[in-house]
Design an enzyme around this catalytic site. Structure first.
Site, PDB file in Angstrom:
ATOM      1  N   THR A  87      -9.872 -47.563  26.224  1.00 58.21           N
ATOM      2  CA  THR A  87      -9.061 -48.595  26.881  1.00 58.21           C
ATOM      3  C   THR A  87      -7.744 -48.833  26.146  1.00 58.21           C
ATOM      4  O   THR A  87      -7.673 -48.640  24.922  1.00 58.21           O
ATOM      5  CB  THR A  87      -9.866 -49.916  26.929  1.00 58.21           C
ATOM      6  OG1 THR A  87      -8.987 -50.977  27.281  1.00 58.21           O
ATOM      7  CG2 THR A  87     -10.516 -50.258  25.595  1.00 58.21           C
ATOM      8  N   ASP A  88      -6.748 -49.305  26.876  1.00 57.96           N
ATOM      9  CA  ASP A  88      -5.469 -49.660  26.237  1.00 57.96           C
ATOM     10  C   ASP A  88      -5.617 -50.869  25.316  1.00 57.96           C
ATOM     11  O   ASP A  88      -4.741 -51.136  24.491  1.00 57.96           O
ATOM     12  CB  ASP A  88      -4.379 -49.913  27.292  1.00 57.96           C
ATOM     13  CG  ASP A  88      -4.701 -51.022  28.289  1.00 57.96           C
ATOM     14  OD1 ASP A  88      -5.783 -51.641  28.186  1.00 57.96           O
ATOM     15  OD2 ASP A  88      -3.859 -51.281  29.174  1.00 57.96           O
ATOM     16  N   GLU A  89      -6.737 -51.611  25.459  1.00 54.14           N
ATOM     17  CA  GLU A  89      -6.901 -52.821  24.637  1.00 54.14           C
ATOM     18  C   GLU A  89      -7.028 -52.500  23.149  1.00 54.14           C
ATOM     19  O   GLU A  89      -6.875 -53.398  22.317  1.00 54.14           O
ATOM     20  CB  GLU A  89      -8.110 -53.637  25.112  1.00 54.14           C
ATOM     21  CG  GLU A  89      -7.928 -54.128  26.529  1.00 54.14           C
ATOM     22  CD  GLU A  89      -8.794 -55.319  26.896  1.00 54.14           C
ATOM     23  OE1 GLU A  89      -9.370 -55.959  26.009  1.00 54.14           O
ATOM     24  OE2 GLU A  89      -8.872 -55.608  28.098  1.00 54.14           O
TER      25      GLU A  89
ATOM     26  N   LYS B  92     -14.565 -51.163  21.035  1.00 55.78           N
ATOM     27  CA  LYS B  92     -14.074 -49.913  21.651  1.00 55.78           C
ATOM     28  C   LYS B  92     -13.239 -49.122  20.632  1.00 55.78           C
ATOM     29  O   LYS B  92     -13.282 -47.891  20.598  1.00 55.78           O
ATOM     30  CB  LYS B  92     -13.234 -50.216  22.897  1.00 55.78           C
ATOM     31  CG  LYS B  92     -14.010 -50.787  24.074  1.00 55.78           C
ATOM     32  CD  LYS B  92     -15.020 -49.826  24.680  1.00 55.78           C
ATOM     33  CE  LYS B  92     -14.399 -48.675  25.428  1.00 55.78           C
ATOM     34  NZ  LYS B  92     -15.424 -47.827  26.095  1.00 55.78           N
TER      35      LYS B  92
ATOM     36  N   ASP C 135      -7.277 -71.454  28.465  1.00 59.02           N
ATOM     37  CA  ASP C 135      -6.976 -70.038  28.220  1.00 59.02           C
ATOM     38  C   ASP C 135      -8.140 -69.325  27.529  1.00 59.02           C
ATOM     39  O   ASP C 135      -8.937 -69.965  26.825  1.00 59.02           O
ATOM     40  CB  ASP C 135      -5.721 -69.937  27.338  1.00 59.02           C
ATOM     41  CG  ASP C 135      -4.960 -68.643  27.583  1.00 59.02           C
ATOM     42  OD1 ASP C 135      -5.471 -67.776  28.328  1.00 59.02           O
ATOM     43  OD2 ASP C 135      -3.851 -68.509  27.042  1.00 59.02           O
TER      44      ASP C 135
HETATM   45  P1  NAD Z   1     -18.863 -51.847  33.953  1.00 57.38           P
HETATM   46  O1  NAD Z   1     -19.195 -53.022  33.123  1.00 57.38           O
HETATM   47  O2  NAD Z   1     -18.566 -52.043  35.413  1.00 57.38           O
HETATM   48  O3  NAD Z   1     -20.048 -50.771  33.877  1.00 57.38           O
HETATM   49  C1  NAD Z   1     -20.686 -50.464  32.672  1.00 57.38           C
HETATM   50  C2  NAD Z   1     -21.941 -49.650  33.002  1.00 57.38           C
HETATM   51  O4  NAD Z   1     -22.554 -49.269  31.765  1.00 57.38           O
HETATM   52  C3  NAD Z   1     -22.991 -50.420  33.809  1.00 57.38           C
HETATM   53  O5  NAD Z   1     -23.505 -49.599  34.840  1.00 57.38           O
HETATM   54  C4  NAD Z   1     -24.067 -50.741  32.788  1.00 57.38           C
HETATM   55  O6  NAD Z   1     -25.360 -50.845  33.361  1.00 57.38           O
HETATM   56  C5  NAD Z   1     -23.944 -49.546  31.849  1.00 57.38           C
HETATM   57  N1  NAD Z   1     -24.444 -49.836  30.495  1.00 57.38           N
HETATM   58  C6  NAD Z   1     -24.160 -50.923  29.730  1.00 57.38           C
HETATM   59  N2  NAD Z   1     -24.798 -50.821  28.549  1.00 57.38           N
HETATM   60  C7  NAD Z   1     -25.481 -49.648  28.558  1.00 57.38           C
HETATM   61  C8  NAD Z   1     -26.307 -48.979  27.615  1.00 57.38           C
HETATM   62  N3  NAD Z   1     -26.577 -49.506  26.418  1.00 57.38           N
HETATM   63  N4  NAD Z   1     -26.844 -47.780  27.954  1.00 57.38           N
HETATM   64  C9  NAD Z   1     -26.577 -47.233  29.180  1.00 57.38           C
HETATM   65  N5  NAD Z   1     -25.818 -47.831  30.107  1.00 57.38           N
HETATM   66  C10 NAD Z   1     -25.263 -49.020  29.799  1.00 57.38           C
HETATM   67  O7  NAD Z   1     -17.651 -51.129  33.215  1.00 57.38           O
HETATM   68  P2  NAD Z   1     -16.374 -50.372  33.830  1.00 57.38           P
HETATM   69  O8  NAD Z   1     -15.326 -51.369  34.148  1.00 57.38           O
HETATM   70  O9  NAD Z   1     -16.831 -49.395  34.834  1.00 57.38           O
HETATM   71  O10 NAD Z   1     -15.891 -49.581  32.521  1.00 57.38           O
HETATM   72  C11 NAD Z   1     -16.421 -48.299  32.207  1.00 57.38           C
HETATM   73  C12 NAD Z   1     -15.787 -47.819  30.920  1.00 57.38           C
HETATM   74  O11 NAD Z   1     -14.379 -47.754  31.068  1.00 57.38           O
HETATM   75  C13 NAD Z   1     -16.057 -48.738  29.732  1.00 57.38           C
HETATM   76  O12 NAD Z   1     -16.289 -47.924  28.606  1.00 57.38           O
HETATM   77  C14 NAD Z   1     -14.764 -49.527  29.573  1.00 57.38           C
HETATM   78  O13 NAD Z   1     -14.562 -49.873  28.236  1.00 57.38           O
HETATM   79  C15 NAD Z   1     -13.741 -48.504  30.031  1.00 57.38           C
HETATM   80  N6  NAD Z   1     -12.511 -49.044  30.639  1.00 57.38           N
HETATM   81  C16 NAD Z   1     -12.568 -49.956  31.660  1.00 57.38           C
HETATM   82  C17 NAD Z   1     -11.386 -50.382  32.259  1.00 57.38           C
HETATM   83  C18 NAD Z   1     -11.400 -51.360  33.416  1.00 57.38           C
HETATM   84  O14 NAD Z   1     -10.338 -51.796  33.850  1.00 57.38           O
HETATM   85  N7  NAD Z   1     -12.542 -51.721  33.972  1.00 57.38           N
HETATM   86  C19 NAD Z   1     -10.155 -49.885  31.817  1.00 57.38           C
HETATM   87  C20 NAD Z   1     -10.135 -48.971  30.755  1.00 57.38           C
HETATM   88  C21 NAD Z   1     -11.318 -48.539  30.189  1.00 57.38           C
HETATM   89  O1  DAU Z   2      -6.972 -53.081  29.931  1.00 55.04           O
HETATM   90  C1  DAU Z   2      -8.185 -52.459  30.192  1.00 55.04           C
HETATM   91  C2  DAU Z   2      -9.305 -53.482  30.213  1.00 55.04           C
HETATM   92  O2  DAU Z   2      -9.171 -54.198  31.450  1.00 55.04           O
HETATM   93  C3  DAU Z   2     -10.689 -52.871  30.107  1.00 55.04           C
HETATM   94  O3  DAU Z   2     -10.820 -52.244  28.848  1.00 55.04           O
HETATM   95  C4  DAU Z   2     -11.779 -53.940  30.278  1.00 55.04           C
HETATM   96  O4  DAU Z   2     -13.055 -53.327  30.288  1.00 55.04           O
HETATM   97  C5  DAU Z   2     -11.555 -54.633  31.603  1.00 55.04           C
HETATM   98  O5  DAU Z   2     -12.486 -55.670  31.779  1.00 55.04           O
HETATM   99  C6  DAU Z   2     -10.140 -55.202  31.694  1.00 55.04           C
HETATM  100  O6  DAU Z   2      -9.981 -56.279  30.734  1.00 55.04           O
HETATM  101  P1  DAU Z   2      -9.158 -57.603  31.083  1.00 55.04           P
HETATM  102  O7  DAU Z   2      -9.578 -58.672  30.167  1.00 55.04           O
HETATM  103  O8  DAU Z   2      -7.701 -57.311  31.183  1.00 55.04           O
HETATM  104  O9  DAU Z   2      -9.700 -57.844  32.610  1.00 55.04           O
HETATM  105  P2  DAU Z   2     -10.116 -59.199  33.362  1.00 55.04           P
HETATM  106  O10 DAU Z   2     -10.247 -58.834  34.807  1.00 55.04           O
HETATM  107  O11 DAU Z   2     -11.240 -59.890  32.689  1.00 55.04           O
HETATM  108  O12 DAU Z   2      -8.818 -60.114  33.204  1.00 55.04           O
HETATM  109  C7  DAU Z   2      -7.549 -59.678  33.668  1.00 55.04           C
HETATM  110  C8  DAU Z   2      -6.549 -60.770  33.309  1.00 55.04           C
HETATM  111  O13 DAU Z   2      -6.789 -61.907  34.141  1.00 55.04           O
HETATM  112  C9  DAU Z   2      -6.655 -61.263  31.887  1.00 55.04           C
HETATM  113  O14 DAU Z   2      -5.347 -61.576  31.413  1.00 55.04           O
HETATM  114  C10 DAU Z   2      -7.491 -62.546  31.991  1.00 55.04           C
HETATM  115  C11 DAU Z   2      -7.115 -63.075  33.356  1.00 55.04           C
HETATM  116  N1  DAU Z   2      -8.171 -63.789  34.108  1.00 55.04           N
HETATM  117  C12 DAU Z   2      -9.389 -63.184  34.248  1.00 55.04           C
HETATM  118  C13 DAU Z   2     -10.380 -63.795  34.971  1.00 55.04           C
HETATM  119  C14 DAU Z   2     -11.739 -63.152  35.105  1.00 55.04           C
HETATM  120  C15 DAU Z   2      -7.894 -65.006  34.715  1.00 55.04           C
HETATM  121  O15 DAU Z   2      -6.761 -65.539  34.613  1.00 55.04           O
HETATM  122  N2  DAU Z   2      -8.882 -65.599  35.444  1.00 55.04           N
HETATM  123  C16 DAU Z   2     -10.131 -65.065  35.589  1.00 55.04           C
HETATM  124  O16 DAU Z   2     -10.983 -65.679  36.256  1.00 55.04           O
END
Ligand code: NAD
Ligand code: DAU
Length: 379
Positions: free
Chosen positions: A140-142, A169, A315
């Site tokens: 992730t970019d985080e 991560k 926040d």
């Molecule tokens: P998600 O939370 O929707 O899905 C995670 C999945 O992993 C689920 O199906 C869960 O059951 C499974 N899981 C959790 N713990 C486990 C374990 N111990 N063993 C096996 N399976 C397990 O997550 P997502 O948003 O699909 O993200 C997937 C990957 O991409 C993550 O590694 C996350 O860090 C990365 N990522 C997400 C985003 C985003 O915007 N969502 C962006 C960049 C990177």
């Molecule tokens: O940047 C990549 C990441 O993006 C991934 O690595 C993470 O797995 C993924 O969950 C996501 O993280 P964020 O924290 O950016 O996503 P989230 O949807 O939780 O929040 C997006 C932004 O919106 C963040 O600045 C917090 C804000 N937010 C979030 C929620 C859930 C709100 O203002 N209100 C809300 O209810």
């Protein structure tokens, strides 16, 4: 034919990835390993695993005996690790679980792969590896921390995570690279910005806002709503991962992002106005509204779908201000580019949710309500 172990594929991005692979890559067989936590839903991939090219196993990536037995049974060529605890807010509540899954789970996969894939030693004592194997870590970019008003994350930006999620991560990335540097393991990493699209669990910003609008609930915006995220349509992320798995250079990191920065408040306002527009153009969509208020014309009213639903809440602790990816490396080396513009992607996404309310109900039928109340009304 190559056999992939895809972990976490019952979650948001992993599910989209296996659907993308099954559709576009007939040379791939898939074994899914997923623990089915609150974020994983078997229904999301039920049609995909009912197929001789895709098999499902429920289990923990941290379970050494299980992962070793899967390697022995399937002789994987590729591992793509999506499995993670992925929600920043939950990591603030319970950091420990993030260490266990994201760090120890990753290290466990690396060790099982090493045991299965090493063929011997070279003259300097480094392990030699079976031809064509690859471990890919979805990151992730985080991991780069937070930006001010200017600049972008490149692959050389120092790692500076702030939340327990991003710290876990980052640690996982460091282990992946350590296995490359120490054992010459063939690894790659992608670091992507915020994804959006179908099957996104409604605790994350976009699907949560859609869900709340349909229920006539308030839309919680953290802080003043000025935080910036760089949004990418999930299928473009899946395409990037597969390009890196196939053609990325071993030992390299590739940033993935679509130059699509938006303030959170802009996302919320756009979601409100898009739902209002879609329900004006296609009144049929109003049938999914849970708030049933009749207008003067006897139809379900949508007059209340406006910015007055927005509520500014406390926040997030340690809330990163801005993320923005420089994707030059993956564009220049591998020819990747995002195909779906945000304007198109957000409408596709909202329409998907309007047409798939049964999925939303299914995935939120567990402890969701309890979680929701704690996070958004009890903070
Ligand atoms: P998600 O939370 O929707 O899905 C995670 C999945 O992993 C689920 O199906 C869960 O059951 C499974 N899981 C959790 N713990 C486990 C374990 N111990 N063993 C096996 N399976 C397990 O997550 P997502 O948003 O699909 O993200 C997937 C990957 O991409 C993550 O590694 C996350 O860090 C990365 N990522 C997400 C985003 C985003 O915007 N969502 C962006 C960049 C990177
Ligand atoms: O940047 C990549 C990441 O993006 C991934 O690595 C993470 O797995 C993924 O969950 C996501 O993280 P964020 O924290 O950016 O996503 P989230 O949807 O939780 O929040 C997006 C932004 O919106 C963040 O600045 C917090 C804000 N937010 C979030 C929620 C859930 C709100 O203002 N209100 C809300 O209810």
């Amino acid at each position: 034919m190559k056999t992939y172990l895809v972990t976490g594929a019952a979650g948001f991005i992993g599910a989209n990835y296996i659907k993308y692979l099954l559709k576009n890559y007939p040379d791939v067989k898939i074994v899914v390993l997923d623990l089915l936590t609150y974020a994983g839903n078997l229904g999301t991939i039920a049609k995909d695993i009912d197929n001789d090219r895709c098999t499902f196993h429920r289990g923990n990536i941290g379970d050494r005996a299980l992962v070793d037995s899967l390697f022995a049974e399937y002789k994987f060529d590729v591992v793509v690790n999506f499995a993670a605890e992925s929600h920043v807010d939950r990591s603030i509540e319970n950091p420990q679980l993030f260490l266990e899954t994201n760090i120890l789970g990753t290290q466990n996969l690396l060790d099982s792969a090493r045991k299965a894939w090493v063929t011997g030693k070279d003259e300097q004592g480094y392990p030699t590896w079976r031809e064509g194997v690859r471990y890919h870590q979805v990151s992730t970019d985080e991991v780069y921390g937070s930006l001010g008003d200017e600049g972008y994350f490149t692959e050389d930006t120092p790692l500076c995570p702030h939340s327990p999620y991003s710290a876990s991560k980052t640690s996982a990335d460091l282990f992946v690279m350590a296995y490359h540097d120490t054992f010459h393991m063939p690894v790659t990493i992608t670091r992507c910005s915020n994804n959006y699209g179908p099957y996104h669990f409604p605790e994350k910003l976009i699907p949560l806002i859609i869900k709340n609008i349909l229920e006539g609930k308030k839309l919680p915006v953290y802080g003043d709503g000025s935080n910036v995220r760089d949004w990418l349509y999930v299928e473009d992320h899946c395409k990037a991962i597969e390009m890196v798995v196939r053609n990325g250079r071993v030992g390299q990191v590739y940033n993935v992002g679509g130059h699509n920065e938006k303030k959170n408040i802009e996302i919320v306002r756009l979601t409100i106005s898009t739902i209002h527009r879609l329900m004006t153009e296609t009144p049929e969509y109003r049938k999914v509204l849970k708030k049933k208020e009749l207008g003067a014309d006897g139809q379900l009213s949508i007059d209340w779908i406006n910015d007055s639903l927005i509520t500014y809440v406390k926040d997030r602790l340690g809330h990163d201000q801005r993320y923005a990816i420089d994707p030059t490396k993956i564009k220049e080396e591998l020819g990747w580019y995002p195909e779906t513009t945000f304007e198109v992607g957000i409408v596709k996404t909202i329409e998907w949710y309007l047409n798939n309310q049964a999925w939303v109900e299914e995935v939120t039928s567990g402890d969701y309500q309890h979680y929701y109340e704690r996070m958004y009304t009890g903070r």
